[in-house]
Design a protein around this motif. Structure first.
Motif, PDB file in Angstrom:
ATOM      1  N   ALA A 263       0.838  -1.202   0.000  1.00  0.00           N
ATOM      2  CA  ALA A 263       0.000   0.000   0.000  1.00  0.00           C
ATOM      3  C   ALA A 263       0.869   1.245   0.000  1.00  0.00           C
ATOM      4  N   GLN A 264       1.934   1.223   0.802  1.00  0.00           N
ATOM      5  CA  GLN A 264       2.844   2.365   0.852  1.00  0.00           C
ATOM      6  C   GLN A 264       3.533   2.570  -0.497  1.00  0.00           C
ATOM      7  N   LEU A 265       3.960   1.479  -1.109  1.00  0.00           N
ATOM      8  CA  LEU A 265       4.612   1.580  -2.416  1.00  0.00           C
ATOM      9  C   LEU A 265       3.652   2.139  -3.471  1.00  0.00           C
ATOM     10  N   SER A 266       2.384   1.717  -3.393  1.00  0.00           N
ATOM     11  CA  SER A 266       1.384   2.243  -4.326  1.00  0.00           C
ATOM     12  C   SER A 266       1.195   3.741  -4.134  1.00  0.00           C
ATOM     13  N   GLU A 267       1.218   4.180  -2.865  1.00  0.00           N
ATOM     14  CA  GLU A 267       1.095   5.615  -2.595  1.00  0.00           C
ATOM     15  C   GLU A 267       2.286   6.376  -3.161  1.00  0.00           C
ATOM     16  N   LEU A 268       3.477   5.846  -2.941  1.00  0.00           N
ATOM     17  CA  LEU A 268       4.685   6.497  -3.456  1.00  0.00           C
ATOM     18  C   LEU A 268       4.674   6.554  -4.983  1.00  0.00           C
ATOM     19  N   ASP A 269       4.036   5.562  -5.599  1.00  0.00           N
ATOM     20  CA  ASP A 269       3.953   5.501  -7.064  1.00  0.00           C
ATOM     21  C   ASP A 269       2.783   6.334  -7.599  1.00  0.00           C
ATOM     22  N   GLY A 270       1.994   6.912  -6.696  1.00  0.00           N
ATOM     23  CA  GLY A 270       0.865   7.746  -7.112  1.00  0.00           C
ATOM     24  C   GLY A 270      -0.337   6.964  -7.596  1.00  0.00           C
ATOM     25  N   ASP A 271      -0.423   5.704  -7.226  1.00  0.00           N
ATOM     26  CA  ASP A 271      -1.532   4.846  -7.671  1.00  0.00           C
ATOM     27  C   ASP A 271      -2.543   4.707  -6.533  1.00  0.00           C
ATOM     28  N   GLY A 272      -3.465   5.668  -6.429  1.00  0.00           N
ATOM     29  CA  GLY A 272      -4.451   5.669  -5.361  1.00  0.00           C
ATOM     30  C   GLY A 272      -5.357   4.454  -5.340  1.00  0.00           C
ATOM     31  N   PRO A 273      -5.929   4.050  -6.482  1.00  0.00           N
ATOM     32  CA  PRO A 273      -6.802   2.873  -6.467  1.00  0.00           C
ATOM     33  C   PRO A 273      -6.104   1.602  -5.998  1.00  0.00           C
ATOM     34  N   LEU A 274      -4.840   1.420  -6.402  1.00  0.00           N
ATOM     35  CA  LEU A 274      -4.112   0.225  -5.959  1.00  0.00           C
ATOM     36  C   LEU A 274      -3.801   0.324  -4.469  1.00  0.00           C
ATOM     37  N   MET A 275      -3.477   1.515  -4.002  1.00  0.00           N
ATOM     38  CA  MET A 275      -3.258   1.719  -2.573  1.00  0.00           C
ATOM     39  C   MET A 275      -4.504   1.335  -1.786  1.00  0.00           C
ATOM     40  N   LEU A 276      -5.664   1.796  -2.257  1.00  0.00           N
ATOM     41  CA  LEU A 276      -6.932   1.462  -1.600  1.00  0.00           C
ATOM     42  C   LEU A 276      -7.151  -0.044  -1.573  1.00  0.00           C
ATOM     43  N   ALA A 277      -6.890  -0.707  -2.701  1.00  0.00           N
ATOM     44  CA  ALA A 277      -7.106  -2.156  -2.777  1.00  0.00           C
ATOM     45  C   ALA A 277      -6.238  -2.894  -1.757  1.00  0.00           C
ATOM     46  N   TRP A 278      -4.972  -2.481  -1.620  1.00  0.00           N
ATOM     47  CA  TRP A 278      -4.096  -3.137  -0.660  1.00  0.00           C
ATOM     48  C   TRP A 278      -4.549  -2.871   0.779  1.00  0.00           C
ATOM     49  N   LEU A 279      -4.972  -1.645   1.052  1.00  0.00           N
ATOM     50  CA  LEU A 279      -5.427  -1.330   2.409  1.00  0.00           C
ATOM     51  C   LEU A 279      -6.702  -2.096   2.759  1.00  0.00           C
ATOM     52  N   GLN A 280      -7.601  -2.224   1.805  1.00  0.00           N
ATOM     53  CA  GLN A 280      -8.828  -2.984   2.049  1.00  0.00           C
ATOM     54  C   GLN A 280      -8.501  -4.463   2.264  1.00  0.00           C
ATOM     55  N   ARG A 281      -7.566  -4.978   1.493  1.00  0.00           N
ATOM     56  CA  ARG A 281      -7.167  -6.389   1.652  1.00  0.00           C
ATOM     57  C   ARG A 281      -6.512  -6.596   3.021  1.00  0.00           C
ATOM     58  N   ALA A 282      -5.654  -5.643   3.426  1.00  0.00           N
ATOM     59  CA  ALA A 282      -4.988  -5.756   4.727  1.00  0.00           C
ATOM     60  C   ALA A 282      -5.997  -5.697   5.864  1.00  0.00           C
ATOM     61  N   THR A 283      -6.967  -4.817   5.735  1.00  0.00           N
ATOM     62  CA  THR A 283      -7.995  -4.683   6.770  1.00  0.00           C
ATOM     63  C   THR A 283      -8.836  -5.957   6.860  1.00  0.00           C
ATOM     64  N   ALA A 284      -9.174  -6.521   5.719  1.00  0.00           N
ATOM     65  CA  ALA A 284      -9.989  -7.749   5.706  1.00  0.00           C
ATOM     66  C   ALA A 284      -9.217  -8.941   6.244  1.00  0.00           C
ATOM     67  N   SER A 285      -7.905  -8.944   6.064  1.00  0.00           N
ATOM     68  CA  SER A 285      -7.111 -10.098   6.489  1.00  0.00           C
ATOM     69  C   SER A 285      -7.027 -10.205   8.004  1.00  0.00           C
ATOM     70  N   ASP A 286      -7.095  -9.055   8.687  1.00  0.00           N
ATOM     71  CA  ASP A 286      -7.060  -9.069  10.152  1.00  0.00           C
ATOM     72  C   ASP A 286      -7.905  -7.906  10.668  1.00  0.00           C
TER      73      ASP A 286
ATOM     74  N   SER B  44      -9.096  -7.205  13.395  1.00  0.00           N
ATOM     75  CA  SER B  44      -8.802  -6.728  14.749  1.00  0.00           C
ATOM     76  C   SER B  44      -7.545  -5.866  14.810  1.00  0.00           C
ATOM     77  N   ALA B  45      -6.743  -5.871  13.748  1.00  0.00           N
ATOM     78  CA  ALA B  45      -5.489  -5.108  13.756  1.00  0.00           C
ATOM     79  C   ALA B  45      -5.775  -3.627  13.542  1.00  0.00           C
ATOM     80  N   PRO B  46      -5.297  -2.738  14.407  1.00  0.00           N
ATOM     81  CA  PRO B  46      -5.624  -1.319  14.262  1.00  0.00           C
ATOM     82  C   PRO B  46      -4.900  -0.613  13.118  1.00  0.00           C
ATOM     83  N   GLU B  47      -3.666  -1.017  12.822  1.00  0.00           N
ATOM     84  CA  GLU B  47      -2.886  -0.251  11.846  1.00  0.00           C
ATOM     85  C   GLU B  47      -3.516  -0.226  10.450  1.00  0.00           C
ATOM     86  N   PRO B  48      -3.990  -1.358   9.914  1.00  0.00           N
ATOM     87  CA  PRO B  48      -4.629  -1.276   8.592  1.00  0.00           C
ATOM     88  C   PRO B  48      -5.854  -0.363   8.583  1.00  0.00           C
ATOM     89  N   ARG B  49      -6.662  -0.427   9.639  1.00  0.00           N
ATOM     90  CA  ARG B  49      -7.849   0.428   9.694  1.00  0.00           C
ATOM     91  C   ARG B  49      -7.466   1.902   9.804  1.00  0.00           C
TER      92      ARG B  49
END
Length: 233
Positions: free
Chosen positions: A37-60, A62-67
């Motif tokens: 997600a961070q790499l996508s942000e650095l690359d300026g790819d907002g939709p891909l960043m969102l996809a990674w963050l949503q996947r990270a949030t869904a994977s756990d 209960s984890a606060p950092e992805p949310r």
């Protein structure tokens, strides 16, 4: 993670390959998903960043950092409702987390809930008193409530923390003009020009001072210079 070193060094391609291989071995590897997600942000790819963050949030869930990162993304993209829905439970579970408080405050600011935003941003400053941007955000919420005295006090504190912060100084100069202390405003504008002589902000403020003094021709020249600088950026 080794890949974080590649990211820090600016070698995004190698970092991406490293984290991709990590996820091929373990598709629930949370740090790798957040890194992507961070790499996508650095690359300026907002939709891909969102996809990674949503996947990270869904994977756990209960984890606060992805949310928290997803809520930050929603603030960045002005989706303030989703940002607030994510950040509010985080603040409830971790009321002393300054970043969660700031993100919740920004979401509420974006939704026009200025009193709630001010309370959470103020709490974030109490926990992290050197976070200069949070002072600016708090001042915006105070100005929206027409609390000029509160906003002035907040920006004065911001100037104590970081005297050379362009936006905080410009906002304080604007409030100083409104108070009628044009001499003090002039001194602030001179300081702004010393900080950044190609910014339009000081010239706009100079125009405001000259307008308050009824020096209309000089004000027009200042506003014209501000327009030139704005168009050149």
């Amino acid at each position: 993670l080794i890949g974080s070193g590649f990211t820090a060094a600016g070698d995004l391609e190698t970092a991406t390959s490293y984290f991709t291989e990590t996820l091929q071995s373990d598709d629930d590897h949370l740090p790798a998903m957040l890194a992507m997600a961070q790499l996508s942000e650095l690359d300026g790819d907002g939709p891909l960043m969102l996809a990674w963050l949503q996947r990270a949030t869904a994977s756990d869930p209960s984890a606060p950092e992805p949310r928290l990162r997803l809520a930050r993304y929603y603030v960045m993209t002005a989706d303030f409702q989703h940002a607030e829905e994510l950040a509010e439970p985080l603040v409830q579970s971790s009321p002393d987390d300054p970043l969660a408080l700031e993100i919740l405050g920004l979401a509420q600011l974006g939704r026009g809930r200025y009193a709630d935003a001010g309370r959470n941003l103020g709490n974030a400053i109490r926990l992290r008193p050197d976070a200069i941007e949070t002072y600016v955000e708090l001042a915006v919420s105070q100005m929206a409530l027409n609390d000029v005295a509160g906003a002035t006090q907040t920006l004065e504190k911001a100037n104590e923390v970081q005297p050379d912060h362009l936006q905080a100084t410009a906002m304080l100069a604007s409030l100083t003009i409104r108070s009628g202390d044009l001499q003090q405003a002039d001194a602030m504008i001179d300081h702004l020009l010393a900080l950044d002589e190609v910014s339009a902000l000081p010239y706009t403020l100079r125009g405001d001072v000259l307008t308050a003094r009824h020096e209309d021709a000089a004000a027009a020249r200042a506003y014209g210079r501000a327009a030139e600088l704005s168009n050149s950026r």
